[in-house]
Design an enzyme around this catalytic site. Sequence first.
Site, mmCIF file in Angstrom:
data_model
loop_
_atom_site.group_PDB
_atom_site.id
_atom_site.type_symbol
_atom_site.label_atom_id
_atom_site.label_comp_id
_atom_site.label_asym_id
_atom_site.label_seq_id
_atom_site.Cartn_x
_atom_site.Cartn_y
_atom_site.Cartn_z
ATOM 1 N N THR A 25 0.827 -1.213 0.000
ATOM 2 C CA THR A 25 0.000 0.000 0.000
ATOM 3 C C THR A 25 0.859 1.259 0.000
ATOM 4 O O THR A 25 0.457 2.294 -0.534
ATOM 5 C CB THR A 25 -0.929 -0.021 1.233
ATOM 6 O OG1 THR A 25 -1.847 -1.093 1.069
ATOM 7 C CG2 THR A 25 -1.692 1.264 1.411
ATOM 8 N N SER A 71 1.328 -7.580 -0.779
ATOM 9 C CA SER A 71 2.030 -8.583 0.039
ATOM 10 C C SER A 71 1.166 -9.770 0.435
ATOM 11 O O SER A 71 1.691 -10.764 0.941
ATOM 12 C CB SER A 71 2.662 -7.939 1.274
ATOM 13 O OG SER A 71 1.721 -7.729 2.303
ATOM 14 N N THR A 104 1.647 -4.112 4.409
ATOM 15 C CA THR A 104 1.477 -4.411 5.839
ATOM 16 C C THR A 104 0.962 -5.832 6.089
ATOM 17 O O THR A 104 1.159 -6.374 7.168
ATOM 18 C CB THR A 104 0.481 -3.435 6.503
ATOM 19 O OG1 THR A 104 -0.804 -3.587 5.901
ATOM 20 C CG2 THR A 104 0.949 -1.999 6.421
ATOM 21 N N ASP A 105 0.281 -6.419 5.077
ATOM 22 C CA ASP A 105 -0.469 -7.646 5.363
ATOM 23 C C ASP A 105 0.404 -8.831 5.759
ATOM 24 O O ASP A 105 0.002 -9.640 6.598
ATOM 25 C CB ASP A 105 -1.372 -8.001 4.183
ATOM 26 C CG ASP A 105 -2.596 -7.089 4.126
ATOM 27 O OD1 ASP A 105 -2.878 -6.413 5.139
ATOM 28 O OD2 ASP A 105 -3.263 -7.053 3.076
HETATM 29 C C1 SIN Z 1 -0.182 -5.213 1.108
HETATM 30 O O1 SIN Z 1 0.029 -5.824 2.153
HETATM 31 O O2 SIN Z 1 0.601 -5.249 0.141
HETATM 32 C C2 SIN Z 1 -1.441 -4.436 0.945
HETATM 33 C C3 SIN Z 1 -1.968 -3.902 2.216
HETATM 34 C C4 SIN Z 1 -1.055 -2.928 2.891
HETATM 35 O O3 SIN Z 1 0.094 -2.709 2.527
HETATM 36 O O4 SIN Z 1 -1.542 -2.336 3.884
#
Ligand code: SIN
Length: 323
Positions: A25, A71, A104-105
């Site tokens: 993100t 991710s 973050t995931d």
């Molecule tokens: C991801 O994990 O690539 C998408 C969600 C995020 O980064 O918060």
Amino acid sequence: MTSLALPNAAPDVARITVILGTGGTIAGTAASAQDSVGYRAAQLGVAALVAAVPALQGLALEAEQVAQIDSKDMSAAVWQALARRAAAHLARPEVGGVVVTHGTDTLEETAYFLHRVLAPTKPLVLTAAMRPATALLADGPQNLFDAVMLARQRDACGVMAVLAGEVFAATALRKCHTFRLDAFEAGDAGLLAAVENGVLRRFREAPAAVALGLQTIAAAPDAWPRVEIVLNHAGADGRLVDALVAQGLQGLVLAGTGNGSLSASLEAAALRAQAAGVRVLRASRCAHGALLGDGSPLPGAGALSAVQARIELLLQGLLARPG
Ligand code: SIN
């Protein structure tokens, strides 16, 4: 090995910080600045992320795109490439630290993976964002700035993550919220430090670590062991485990209830799997706490989360390969 500098230790201005981009993100864009949910992750290159932070201009930085993914789709191939590129840069004498921009995931999984494989003696700092780069108040630029400040600390080392001004050890990082900007927590272990106005305020040392080394993950990614996570829940049925074993499962993490407890059906199937040669670890589906010994014949994962336990089984499987 300690992982952080003394409070307010001097930044290493002489050495280069390398920023490795993997998507997420933090590199996402939305059609509207008000939209922090309906965006597409992994749209901007890492050079654009750096260019968007005026405070980074003039610092000794290099940027390299290792992957460009959401991710949730993190794979063995990307982990292998990322570990290799991070190790190559950390081995350069002129490099003081490496930053990884990530989604973050699965941030906690990549952090733990890099910690176990590399356990670097220089800082390897992961960062991410909860809002896309196009958001009215994007969190990515501040997080990237903080990550670079941490990676420039002369005496810091080890794999860490920094988000919302909070510094986490790779072992303690947990994503705990679907939307908030401070979406991560460190549980019982607590934060390592805070980054405040570009200055590090240290709270504790990270645990010592021994690197398994890049040779552990040298196998072609499609030859890495298959390790799955099965959750215990009301009515959990062991036939799911039997089906996975029939498909050639090599490792099984059980995300048990409470102190790693399993339904009678799931426990019986896990014991069958273990007897058939599948590596089994019990963790808890609880967000916090460690498994306490309860006499179960299925080994417990201690304080590891289920996703960390999965990485342990992956690495154990790789280490056990002949040759
Ligand atoms: C991801 O994990 O690539 C998408 C969600 C995020 O980064 O918060």
